[in-house]
Motif scaffolding. Structure first.
Motif, short mmCIF file in Angstrom:
data_model
loop_
_atom_site.label_atom_id
_atom_site.label_comp_id
_atom_site.label_asym_id
_atom_site.label_seq_id
_atom_site.Cartn_x
_atom_site.Cartn_y
_atom_site.Cartn_z
N ASN A 185 4.21 0.56 1.91
CA ASN A 185 4.04 -0.32 3.07
C ASN A 185 3.90 -1.74 2.51
O ASN A 185 2.86 -2.13 2.01
CB ASN A 185 2.78 0.10 3.85
CG ASN A 185 2.44 -0.87 4.97
OD1 ASN A 185 3.25 -1.72 5.33
ND2 ASN A 185 1.23 -0.75 5.52
N ALA B 123 -0.23 -12.32 13.22
CA ALA B 123 -0.41 -11.14 14.07
C ALA B 123 -1.31 -10.12 13.37
O ALA B 123 -1.37 -10.07 12.14
CB ALA B 123 0.95 -10.53 14.37
N SER B 124 -1.96 -9.30 14.17
CA SER B 124 -2.81 -8.25 13.62
C SER B 124 -1.98 -7.35 12.71
O SER B 124 -0.88 -6.93 13.08
CB SER B 124 -3.38 -7.44 14.80
OG SER B 124 -4.14 -6.37 14.30
N GLY B 125 -2.49 -7.11 11.53
CA GLY B 125 -1.81 -6.21 10.60
C GLY B 125 -0.77 -6.88 9.71
O GLY B 125 -0.11 -6.22 8.92
N CYS B 126 -0.64 -8.22 9.80
CA CYS B 126 0.41 -8.88 9.00
C CYS B 126 -0.04 -9.10 7.55
O CYS B 126 0.78 -9.47 6.71
CB CYS B 126 0.87 -10.19 9.63
SG CYS B 126 -0.28 -11.55 9.38
N GLY B 127 -1.33 -8.91 7.25
CA GLY B 127 -1.74 -8.97 5.85
C GLY B 127 -2.74 -10.05 5.51
O GLY B 127 -3.00 -10.32 4.33
N LYS B 128 -3.39 -10.65 6.50
CA LYS B 128 -4.34 -11.74 6.23
C LYS B 128 -5.51 -11.25 5.38
O LYS B 128 -5.88 -11.86 4.39
CB LYS B 128 -4.86 -12.32 7.56
CG LYS B 128 -3.78 -12.88 8.46
CD LYS B 128 -4.33 -13.44 9.77
CE LYS B 128 -5.00 -12.42 10.66
NZ LYS B 128 -4.12 -11.38 11.21
N THR B 129 -6.12 -10.13 5.81
CA THR B 129 -7.28 -9.61 5.08
C THR B 129 -6.89 -9.19 3.67
O THR B 129 -7.64 -9.41 2.70
CB THR B 129 -7.91 -8.43 5.85
OG1 THR B 129 -8.30 -8.90 7.14
CG2 THR B 129 -9.12 -7.86 5.13
N THR B 130 -5.71 -8.60 3.54
CA THR B 130 -5.23 -8.19 2.22
C THR B 130 -5.12 -9.41 1.30
O THR B 130 -5.57 -9.38 0.15
CB THR B 130 -3.85 -7.50 2.36
OG1 THR B 130 -3.99 -6.37 3.21
CG2 THR B 130 -3.29 -7.08 1.02
N VAL C 12 3.16 -5.36 2.38
CA VAL C 12 2.32 -6.23 3.20
C VAL C 12 2.54 -7.71 2.83
O VAL C 12 2.73 -8.55 3.70
CB VAL C 12 0.83 -5.84 3.03
CG1 VAL C 12 -0.06 -6.76 3.83
CG2 VAL C 12 0.62 -4.40 3.48
N GLN D 44 -14.32 -9.17 7.22
CA GLN D 44 -14.21 -8.85 8.64
C GLN D 44 -15.20 -7.73 9.02
O GLN D 44 -15.85 -7.81 10.05
CB GLN D 44 -12.78 -8.39 8.94
CG GLN D 44 -12.31 -8.73 10.32
CD GLN D 44 -10.84 -8.41 10.47
OE1 GLN D 44 -10.46 -7.25 10.53
NE2 GLN D 44 -10.03 -9.43 10.52
N TYR E 19 0.87 -1.17 0.00
CA TYR E 19 0.00 0.00 0.00
C TYR E 19 0.91 1.23 0.00
O TYR E 19 2.11 1.14 0.23
CB TYR E 19 -0.89 0.02 1.25
CG TYR E 19 -1.92 -1.10 1.30
CD1 TYR E 19 -3.05 -1.07 0.49
CD2 TYR E 19 -1.76 -2.18 2.16
CE1 TYR E 19 -3.99 -2.09 0.55
CE2 TYR E 19 -2.70 -3.20 2.23
CZ TYR E 19 -3.82 -3.15 1.41
OH TYR E 19 -4.74 -4.16 1.47
N ARG F 126 -9.13 -7.09 -4.43
CA ARG F 126 -7.89 -6.32 -4.63
C ARG F 126 -7.01 -7.10 -5.58
O ARG F 126 -7.20 -8.30 -5.78
CB ARG F 126 -7.13 -6.15 -3.31
CG ARG F 126 -7.84 -5.30 -2.32
CD ARG F 126 -6.95 -5.02 -1.12
NE ARG F 126 -7.70 -4.42 -0.04
CZ ARG F 126 -8.11 -3.16 -0.02
NH1 ARG F 126 -7.81 -2.35 -1.01
NH2 ARG F 126 -8.82 -2.70 0.99
#
Ligand SMILES: Nc1ncnc2c1ncn2[C@@H]1O[C@H](COP(=O)(O)OP(=O)(O)OP(=O)(O)O)[C@@H](O)[C@H]1O
Length: 240
Positions: free
Chosen positions: A60, A81-88, A62, A128, A53, A97
């Motif tokens: 950034n 971990a939160s923010g590691c890119g699972k949703t992406t 990801v 989510q 991103y 995306r």
């Protein structure tokens, strides 16, 4: 998120007892040598995925050279971990995306290409964030998505009754905007299950769900993957 990543553990169900084993690394992840033909046989196959991103000058990163193989008929847990890119990653798999570079095959095709069925009715996606229309009742929500998925009204009605009961939802006439957060998430889950898709992608489906219902959701996921025709990818913080 990269490959191999210390943050991410791939887990598949044990077909014998349905227990999710987070320490299990599928052989397919150990060896990334596969042909296009074998990649197309998987439910999902991701190769050399990069995604960032932000601007080119200040990116950034990801996903960084991520490889992932999800065999048909498995439950694949995406832990990190939160923010590691699972949703992406999930957004790229369902075609919401696009990767910057790398390749994704989903059910034998590339998401977003003609005839791939992805995004579309071959996939059920529970994001989510709640993506429902608050002014619709539960029934109207299910009718709306059922028709989009090409289902007939009597079939939607049957499925609705099953899902209301299975997910312990309140009266079908209740408006979505008046439901609790947990109830709204369960309606979102019901939408993903509605058309009995080949690939079910669930981003944190058990948030706001009590332990008993969580257990019956897991049992259901094990049940639907048993015959090898359905596949589930799930992100969760509950690994039991
Ligand atoms: N649309 C966006 N624009 C810019 N940055 C984004 C965007 N979406 C996500 N990010 C960033 O990308 C990184 C990965 O986010 P992502 O939501 O994929 O992580 P996650 O593993 O699903 O996190 P969580 O478990 O908390 O849901 C985070 O640093 C996030 O801030």
């Amino acid at each position: 998120m990269g490959d191999p990543s210390p943050d991410v553990v791939a887990a598949v169900n044990d077909p014998k007892n349905g227990i999710v084993n987070p320490a299990f690394t599928p052989p397919s992840l150990l060896s990334q040598q596969s042909t296009v033909w074998t990649r197309k046989q998987q439910a999902v196959c991701v190769r050399h995925a990069f995604k960032h991103y932000g601007s080119k000058s200040n990116p950034n990163h990801v996903l960084s050279n991520l490889n992932m193989t999800v065999a048909k008929g498995t439950i694949y847990g995406l832990l990190g971990a939160s923010g590691c890119g699972k949703t992406t990653l999930l957004s790229c798999i369902v075609g919401r995306r696009r990767l910057n570079t790398g390749e994704i095959w989903v059910l034998g095709g590339k998401p977003g290409t003609k005839g791939s069925g992805v995004p579309g009715k071959r996939v059920g996606y529970m994001p989510q964030e709640i993506a429902l229309y608050g002014e619709f009742s539960i029934k109207e929500t299910m009718m709306y998505f059922g028709w989009i998925f090409g289902m007939e009204t009597p079939e939607i009605d049957d499925r609705l009754q099953f899902l209301l009961n299975f997910l312990d939802l309140p009266s079908q006439s209740r408006l979505v905007k008046n439901l609790s957060g947990g109830q709204q998430r369960r309606v979102s889950f019901a939408v993903a299950l509605m058309h009995d898709p080949e690939l079910l992608i669930l981003d944190e489906p058990t948030v706001g769900v009590d332990p008993l219902l969580r257990q019956s959701i897991w049992n259901h996921l094990v049940q639907i993957t048993k015959d090898g025709n359905k596949t589930v990818i799930i992100t969760t913080h509950y690994i039991e």
